[in-house]
Write an enzyme that holds these catalytic residues in place. Structure first.
Site, PDB file in Angstrom:
ATOM      1  CE1 TYR A 237      -4.205   1.691   0.124  1.00  0.00           C
ATOM      2  CE2 TYR A 237      -2.879   3.291   1.305  1.00  0.00           C
ATOM      3  CZ  TYR A 237      -4.021   2.969   0.619  1.00  0.00           C
ATOM      4  OH  TYR A 237      -4.983   3.926   0.407  1.00  0.00           O
ATOM      5  CE  LYS A 246      -4.807   6.840  -1.185  1.00  0.00           C
ATOM      6  NZ  LYS A 246      -6.148   7.409  -1.431  1.00  0.00           N
ATOM      7  CB  THR A 277     -14.172   0.741   1.799  1.00  0.00           C
ATOM      8  OG1 THR A 277     -12.828   0.545   1.318  1.00  0.00           O
ATOM      9  CG2 THR A 277     -14.128   1.607   3.050  1.00  0.00           C
TER      10      THR A 277
END
Length: 396
Positions: A237, A246, A277
């Site tokens: 990630y 990000k 999610t």
């Protein structure tokens, strides 16, 4: 009219249909969970929420509406019902949110990346609401078409530099299985495309579009929702292609902040905590990590709605808008407490298919996945037919 019994059919973390009644009850419960504000805003803020139908974007919409009475526009892209399939879960969630919100908040179903959608939103704002005080950007998508070039970019979930091996959780025929998976590193092109989809390019374009139409209020604050996460998941990630996107999002925040400062405005990213999610369940290792985090924290795990209540209080001035040294609002400190991460790390090391039931809250996690589609919601009778042919909320 198309009333029928809707059952959860699918594979893994993906379901083919959504339950309208369960989606409705989910939104109503989120709305009830928002505490009444003790410091009402001097006036109702005008807001634009891009990516308003799921995850943290939905939480931002409901928290803003229920706590501070925001007015304005929400944007998302959801599938309508057909004769064969129900609408997407977000379709039904927005139908309920619109009923609770009333006429002063309207929803646009369109591709947030397209200039056509931006034009439609700008027209609504100009005619109905005026300049926006707050723009919240919360878009997670697999691909994006650049309006200038027509080129379509696709995002990937890959590490950078070297292959990455991690544990991950899957449900094989309903049974939890811990597997070890290895993901090959991204190419430079794959990284660049992921940044083009998930980075700050479209956020920047929204600000530019609204600025050109004179639809940014003096003192406007814009926030892009983000995530850092645990060292346990960083290889795929934060240290991977999504992390590169990000980082671009954070660089865009600094750029936009400089642009908006002249009118008293501000641009930041908000780093939120872990949640189940539809986007996060696709990332290797995240399901395993979140299930263990819940086992460690229990009810102390902070919901997306509760986190976005904190953010809205900061945006409207009911609390100080506090940022870290990198200019980020941090709503994830409860997750990254050293004691919490140490406890999750011990469970991670011991996790196997034989031990996982004792180390992670699997019932909670599986229920959260099903609730994303409107299933396993309390007080909903799933044996009864339910109307699936529900219209998108009309713009008054």
């Amino acid at each position: 009219m198309n009333a029928r019994v809707v059952t959860p059919t699918g594979k893994g973390f993906v379901f083919l249909d959504a339950h309208p009644g369960g989606c409705e009850a989910t939104v109503e419960r989120m709305w009830r969970d928002v505490p009444a504000t003790q410091v009402p805003a001097a006036r109702r803020p005008t807001a634009l929420i891009v990516g308003c139908s799921a995850g943290y974007g939905l939480a931002a919409t409901i928290a803003g509406l229920a706590r501070h009475g925001i007015r304005g526009v929400g944007v998302c892209l959801e599938k309508p019902p057909t004769s064969r399939r129900t609408g997407s879960a977000g379709w039904y969630r927005i139908a309920t949110t619109a009923k609770l919100a009333g006429d002063d908040f309207v929803f646009v179903n369109g591709d947030a990346f397209s200039d056509q959608t931006k034009d439609q939103v700008a027209k609504l704002l100009a005619e109905r609401f005026g300049p926006v005080d707050h723009l919240i950007y919360s878009v997670a998508a697999p691909r994006r078409t650049d309006p200038d070039t027509g080129q379509t970019y696709a995002s990937v979930l890959k590490p950078l530099g070297a292959a990455h091996t991690t544990k991950t959780l899957v449900f094989d025929d309903g049974n939890p299985v811990v597997k070890t998976v290895t993901t090959e590193p991204a190419t430079e092109q794959e990284t660049a495309q992921t940044v083009a989809v998930m980075g700050g390019a479209d956020w920047r374009r929204w600000i530019r579009h609204l600025s050109a139409a004179d639809l940014l209020a003096d003192g406007v604050t814009t926030v892009a929702l983000s995530y850092i996460g645990s060292p346990l998941t960083s290889g795929i990630y934060r240290a991977g292609t999504i992390g590169a996107a990000k980082a671009d999002l954070e660089a865009t925040a600094r750029e936009l902040h400089t642009q908006l400062a002249g009118r008293g405005g501000r641009a930041v990213t908000s780093v939120n905590g872990a949640a189940v999610t539809q986007s996060s369940t696709a990332i290797p290792g995240i399901a395993l990590y979140v299930g263990m985090l819940r086992a460690v924290l229990g009810e102390a795990m902070v919901s997306p709605t509760a986190q976005l209540v904190q953010l809205w209080d900061q945006l409207v001035g009911a609390a100080e808008l506090a940022t870290d040294d990198a200019g980020r609002v941090r709503l994830d400190t409860w997750e990254l407490e050293p004691a919490v991460q140490a406890a999750v790390g011990e469970r991670w090391r011991d996790a196997t298919s034989d031990t996982i039931a004792d180390l992670a809250d699997l019932d909670w996690f599986a229920g959260e996945v099903r609730r994303l589609y409107g299933f396993d919601v309390p007080d909903v009778d799933y044996s009864l037919p339910v109307e699936t042919d529900i219209s998108w909320p009309a713009t008054p």
